[in-house]
Design a protein around this motif. Structure first.
Motif, short mmCIF file in Angstrom:
data_model
loop_
_atom_site.label_atom_id
_atom_site.label_comp_id
_atom_site.label_asym_id
_atom_site.label_seq_id
_atom_site.Cartn_x
_atom_site.Cartn_y
_atom_site.Cartn_z
N PHE B 27 34.92 -9.36 -11.67
CA PHE B 27 35.07 -8.25 -12.61
C PHE B 27 34.05 -8.37 -13.74
O PHE B 27 33.40 -7.40 -14.14
CB PHE B 27 36.49 -8.23 -13.15
N VAL B 28 33.90 -9.62 -14.23
CA VAL B 28 32.93 -9.85 -15.31
C VAL B 28 31.51 -9.52 -14.84
O VAL B 28 30.72 -8.88 -15.55
CB VAL B 28 33.02 -11.32 -15.80
N LEU B 29 31.18 -9.96 -13.62
CA LEU B 29 29.85 -9.67 -13.08
C LEU B 29 29.62 -8.16 -12.97
O LEU B 29 28.53 -7.66 -13.26
CB LEU B 29 29.68 -10.31 -11.70
N ILE B 57 15.83 -4.07 -11.88
CA ILE B 57 16.20 -4.12 -10.46
C ILE B 57 16.41 -5.55 -9.99
O ILE B 57 17.45 -5.86 -9.38
CB ILE B 57 15.17 -3.36 -9.59
N PRO B 58 15.49 -6.49 -10.25
CA PRO B 58 15.75 -7.87 -9.80
C PRO B 58 17.05 -8.45 -10.36
O PRO B 58 17.81 -9.07 -9.63
CB PRO B 58 14.54 -8.65 -10.31
N LEU B 59 17.29 -8.21 -11.68
CA LEU B 59 18.50 -8.74 -12.30
C LEU B 59 19.75 -8.15 -11.63
O LEU B 59 20.71 -8.86 -11.32
CB LEU B 59 18.53 -8.40 -13.79
N LEU B 60 19.71 -6.84 -11.41
CA LEU B 60 20.85 -6.15 -10.81
C LEU B 60 21.13 -6.69 -9.41
O LEU B 60 22.27 -7.00 -9.06
CB LEU B 60 20.56 -4.65 -10.75
N LEU B 61 20.07 -6.80 -8.63
CA LEU B 61 20.25 -7.29 -7.27
C LEU B 61 20.74 -8.73 -7.28
O LEU B 61 21.54 -9.14 -6.44
CB LEU B 61 18.94 -7.15 -6.48
N PHE B 62 20.27 -9.50 -8.26
CA PHE B 62 20.71 -10.89 -8.38
C PHE B 62 22.22 -10.95 -8.64
O PHE B 62 22.95 -11.71 -8.00
CB PHE B 62 19.93 -11.56 -9.51
N ILE B 66 25.26 -12.44 -6.13
CA ILE B 66 26.28 -13.44 -6.48
C ILE B 66 27.66 -12.93 -6.09
O ILE B 66 28.48 -13.67 -5.51
CB ILE B 66 26.24 -13.77 -7.99
N LYS B 67 27.93 -11.65 -6.39
CA LYS B 67 29.23 -11.08 -6.02
C LYS B 67 29.43 -11.14 -4.51
O LYS B 67 30.48 -11.54 -4.01
CB LYS B 67 29.32 -9.62 -6.49
N PHE B 68 28.39 -10.73 -3.78
CA PHE B 68 28.43 -10.74 -2.32
C PHE B 68 28.76 -12.14 -1.83
O PHE B 68 29.67 -12.35 -1.02
CB PHE B 68 27.05 -10.31 -1.81
N ALA B 69 28.05 -13.14 -2.35
CA ALA B 69 28.24 -14.52 -1.90
C ALA B 69 29.64 -15.02 -2.24
O ALA B 69 30.29 -15.69 -1.42
CB ALA B 69 27.19 -15.41 -2.53
#
Lengths: 624, 117, 207
Positions: B27-29, B57-62, B66-69
């Motif tokens: 949720f925080v992410l 974009i890089p920060l967002l995808l990063f 993390i959420k995905f992982a």
């Protein structure tokens, strides 16, 4: 003794013999029966596709010919390609996946027997649906790859494209279901001692093929969905007037299309890798290299797709990249060719029909591979693309390759599947007719293609001097047809003869030859334990020669998955969804709603059907 | 046999508390993602927003990665399950990434190539 | 081969169905990858507005179209889906321990979150249509609705699946021994969440 123990067991097994009759086939979940269903259906569609080819060849035998109208011609070459790929080669391979994979890994069936049946019924219904288009005079006519924006409503207002679109979606469901099934089967149902690197090469190649299916088919599913939206819901994905890009269709299609050709050829590679060792009396040369080259071909196959698009103006960097990856993929293929030759080298060659077809496969595939490498150069392809040079290439790899291999497999595995050996003499006649007919048909296409004869064009003017070579090609195609008639005759003659094939007529190396021909319903009386590759050769070595005829066992204490009609019901539902979608402009959403309901009804009953839990969750400790 | 299995599981099996903590972190992410968006493009972004834009974009995808992982490793239990499942999931993701990047690159290049005549 | 004392008679000791759902999920990765590629490549090629984040005035009619994307609404939906993943993990935890109350409670919460997510999407779709974005209007509309629509369809199928599990649980037909059935449903549900974790920034946040 009047009767042997073997006879008594056979009689006992006979008393509990599998039911016959239409209902038993409609509800079967036996992988062997499903394999036969696939094979019979696929062979029928193959003959239909062959008929389409002969009509094309008649039209092209003369310059300025009007035997077929341009519209009919377009339908014939589209259906010929679509049928051969999706209704012939893939399901013929599926026949062998179904019948042989469980036997070769020492299993009693596949992981999900009802899902297996479901795949077949969806395939059958999809094939019938696709061909039903002829009855409405609306057979697909846009080429087997349906390039946009010819396929838009504007330029293809009739049902032709929709039959193609929905037909492929239906067939895609069948392939994906089978993909999951065989993937799990190979990983999870190998008998004790059979590590991945001890599996027969046919199982390896088929396994890799399933992975390709699972990864490639979703891509075309989406592409076809986008086309459905363009044609039914007014979107502009591939419509330039709305900002869409027809080229994007080509990208999506070939991201699927290129792995698809490896789906078509890897099982063939696997079959050849089974036959050559047996008929050379020598183990396969370079087993590990064969596994890794197959895996490498599959993986790299996702990185070459735009070599089908060299003439679309992608720019030099894209052209160069895809040219390099395409040339790279020739290397693992070359490894396989050399390993096959290494298998035969120094072996004791048995000159039987399966071996004839297998050796011819190597030669034909090399020719097809050579023209393929020529296409890999964008400047060369600029001349070759859209000509008969390409037609020559893919027929050499798909017919000279896949079909020759599948025919070899048919002769090789016929005794196991049907308990009868196909006639050797007729087999050799079939072989020579096929080899000569094939080369007469397709070799001249290299020449007319380089001279500029375009593909997908219903006729050509006399001044271009294509006629004499085209006549030769047409003659060749009828010799091919004759060869298949000989094959049919062989099948009919054999079927009328006695069912007396031994378990191991060829002195085979793999487990399927350890059980009777044809196998009893439960396959193995006792599941085998293996200690290396070529387990049957190892066993024969230990026992000092050939093995005695195996007894089928009585099947006592062995549980078989019971028959079920829910796969068929669900298959009708799924097919219905796409038929109703195609008809939705006329029927509204009601057909789709009914079909979805039927599908849910079928699936729910399937999931809650009694008698299957022990198969989906096989518990240890039992005699399995 | 079953006992050995469940004790082995008990040692490496996360507790509801751990799961809840991961949920909170997810949720925080997500809040960070939205915050990053507002900070870069929001009404009150200002000069900070302008300087963030190249990293957006890089920060967002990063953050999404993390959420995905986290969901894959903990909620889908890949961290404590057979590596076979991870392989069956990760390999298609690699192919999928290759295809996405390839198509985006080809599209960008196609435009540039076409525009340059 | 591991000696983990799994009672299953399979080569890997793993359950056929669990392997099958992971295989299916792997295949679905390619399905969504293609839809996402399509969105990335097509959504910015609209010939006319409305657009995701900018105001647009139609030069022909003078009509002004607001930006389409509304962050608060979709963030709320995203949070719902994320928490639903947590809830189903807790439900599975209960199922694996034979804790019927925990199973039913958290599974119910999961289903509610899922239903609200779908509800949010339906509301969002109708709202966007009112703002002038349709499938036919432009490529942003077409690729947006197809991508999020197919994701929403997957969520809906997931909800139907979970409702079935819920009914089984209430009838006492989801005991500890059959917890794997819920685990398989949960894996599908998490996958649907994970796809949204990618769609959310790509569609709604990236400019």
């Amino acid at each position: 003794m009047a009767t042997t123990v073997l006879d008594q067991q056979r009689a006992h097994a006979g008393a509990h013999a599998q039911k016959t009759g239409l209902w038993s086939w409609l509800t079967t979940v036996d992988h062997k029966r499903i394999g036969i269903l696939y094979g019979t259906t696929a062979f029928f569609f193959f003959l239909l596709g062959g008929l389409e080819a002969l009509l094309i060849r008649i039209q092209l035998a003369r310059a300025d010919n009007n035997f077929l109208s341009p519209e009919t011609y377009n339908q014939l070459f589209t259906m010929h390609g679509t049928s051969m790929i999706f209704l012939a080669i893939m399901p013929l391979s599926a026949m062998f996946f179904n019948f042989m994979i469980p036997l070769m890994i020492g299993a009693r069936d596949v992981a999900f027997p009802r899902l297996n049946a479901f795949s077949y019924w969806v395939f059958l219904l999809g094939g019938l649906f696709l061909n039903a288009s002829f009855l409405f005079g609306a057979a697909p006519d846009q080429g087997w790859y349906g390039y946009a924006n010819l396929t838009s409503r504007q330029f293809s207002p009739g049902h032709n494209v929709d039959f193609w679109n929905m037909g492929l979606q239906i067939l895609g469901v069948a392939s994906l279901a089978a993909g999951v099934n065989f993937f799990v089967t190979v990983i999870n149902m190998r008998t004790r001692g059979m590590t991945m690197m001890r599996m027969p090469m046919f199982v390896w190649m088929s396994f890799i093929t399933q992975i390709l299916i699972l990864l490639a088919f979703p891509v075309i599913t989406v592409a076809l969905i986008l086309l459905i939206f363009d044609r039914f819901f007014g979107t502009h994905f591939f419509v330039p007037a709305g900002g869409g890009d027809p080229l994007l269709w080509q990208h999506f299609f070939w991201v699927f299309g290129h792995p698809e050709v490896y789906i078509l050829v890897l099982p063939a590679f696997g079959i050849i890798s089974e036959i050559l060792p047996v008929f050379s009396r020598k183990p396969l040369f370079g087993y590990a290299a064969m596994v890794f080259s197959g895996a490498f071909i599959a993986f790299l196959g996702f990185g070459v797709w735009s070599h089908h698009m060299f003439t679309t103006g992608m720019g030099p960097i894209a052209d160069t990249f895809f040219s390099l990856t395409t040339m790279l993929i020739a290397i693992p293929t070359g490894v396989k060719i050399f390993n096959w030759m290494g298998t035969m080298w120094g072996g004791s060659i048995q000159y039987r029909t399966p071996m004839y077809f297998a050796v011819a496969f190597i030669a034909m595939f090399i020719i097809g591979g050579l023209s393929g490498v020529m296409h890999a150069s964008p400047p060369a392809d600029l001349q070759q693309n859209d000509t008969y040079f390409i037609v020559a290439h893919f027929h050499y790899v798909l017919f000279g390759g896949s079909i020759f291999a599948l025919t070899a497999g048919a002769y090789y595995w016929w005794p196991k599947m049907f308990g009868r050996l196909l006639d050797e003499k007729l087999g050799k006649v079939h072989f020579w007719l096929m080899l000569i007919g094939f080369n007469l048909t397709f070799f001249p296409m290299h020449l007319v293609g380089l001279h500029g004869m375009p593909r997908r064009t219903y006729t050509y003017p006399k001044e271009l001097n294509f006629e004499s070579l085209n006549q030769l090609e047409t003659l060749g195609s009828f010799i091919l047809g004759l060869g298949f008639l000989v094959f049919l005759f062989n099948i009919l003659k054999t079927t009328r003869g006695p069912r007396n094939a031994p378990a191991d007529p060829w002195n085979g190396a793999t487990l399927e030859w350890a059980i009777p021909s044809p196998p009893p319903e439960w396959n193995f009386a006792e599941t085998p334990v293996v200690h290396g590759r070529d387990p049957l050769w190892e066993l024969k070595r230990q026992r000092g020669g050939r093995l005695p005829e195996p007894s089928p066992g009585t099947g006592a204490g062995i549980h078989i998955p019971p028959p079920s009609y829910w796969p068929l019901v669900s298959a009708i539902g799924v097919t219905g969804i796409f038929v109703a979608l195609m008809m939705s402009p006329k029927w509204g959403p009601w057909g789709i709603i009914v079909a979805i309901s039927l599908t849910f009804f079928g699936i729910y009953n399937w999931l809650f059907e009694k008698g299957y839990s022990e198969f989906t969750t096989p518990q240890g400790g039992g005699h399995h | 046999m079953a006992d050995a299995h469940s004790t082995a599981e008990a040692h490496d099996h996360p507790t509801p508390g751990t799961y809840a903590k991961i949920g909170l972190f997810l949720f925080v992410l997500t809040a960070l993602e939205v915050g990053l968006y507002e900070g870069t493009f929001g009404e009150h972004a200002g000069t900070l927003g302008a300087s963030l834009q190249p990293f957006f974009i890089p920060l967002l995808l990063f953050l999404s990665a993390i959420k995905f992982a986290l969901v894959a490793m903990y909620y889908m239990h890949l961290k404590n399950d057979s590596k076979l499942f991870s392989g069956v999931f990760v390999f298609p993701i690699i192919i999928a990434t290759v295809i996405i990047l390839g198509l985006v690159a080809l599209q960008a290049y196609h435009w540039a190539f076409a525009a340059s005549g | 081969m591991s000696d983990h004392a799994h009672a299953l008679d399979t080569t890997t000791g793993l359950d056929h169905r669990k392997l099958a759902i992971w295989t299916f999920i792997g295949s679905e990765c390619l399905f969504f990858a293609t839809l996402i590629s399509n969105y990335l490549v097509q959504s910015k090629k609209s010939l006319v507005g409305p657009f995701p984040h900018e105001v647009w005035k139609d030069p022909a009619t003078g009509q002004v179209f607001e930006p389409i994307i509304e962050i608060p609404l979709v963030t709320f939906g995203t949070a719902l889906l994320l928490f639903s993943s947590l809830f189903i993990v807790l439900a599975l935890y209960g199922a694996q321990r034979g804790n019927r109350k925990m199973l039913i409670g958290w599974l119910g919460a999961t289903i509610l979150c899922g239903m609200f997510f779908v509800g949010m999407q339906v509301y969002e779709f109708t709202h966007f249509v009112h703002k002038g974005l349709t499938l036919q209007r432009n490529l942003f509309g077409a690729s947006f609705f197809v991508l999020t629509g197919f994701h929403g369809t997957h969520v809906t199928i997931g909800v139907i699946w979970l409702v079935t599990m819920f009914i089984l649980a209430i009838r006492g037909q989801l005991p500890k021994e059959r917890a794997l059935n819920l685990e398989i449903a949960a894996l599908y549900w998490h996958f649907v969440d994970v796809v949204w974790i990618i769609i959310f920034p790509v569609v709604y946040l990236i400019r």
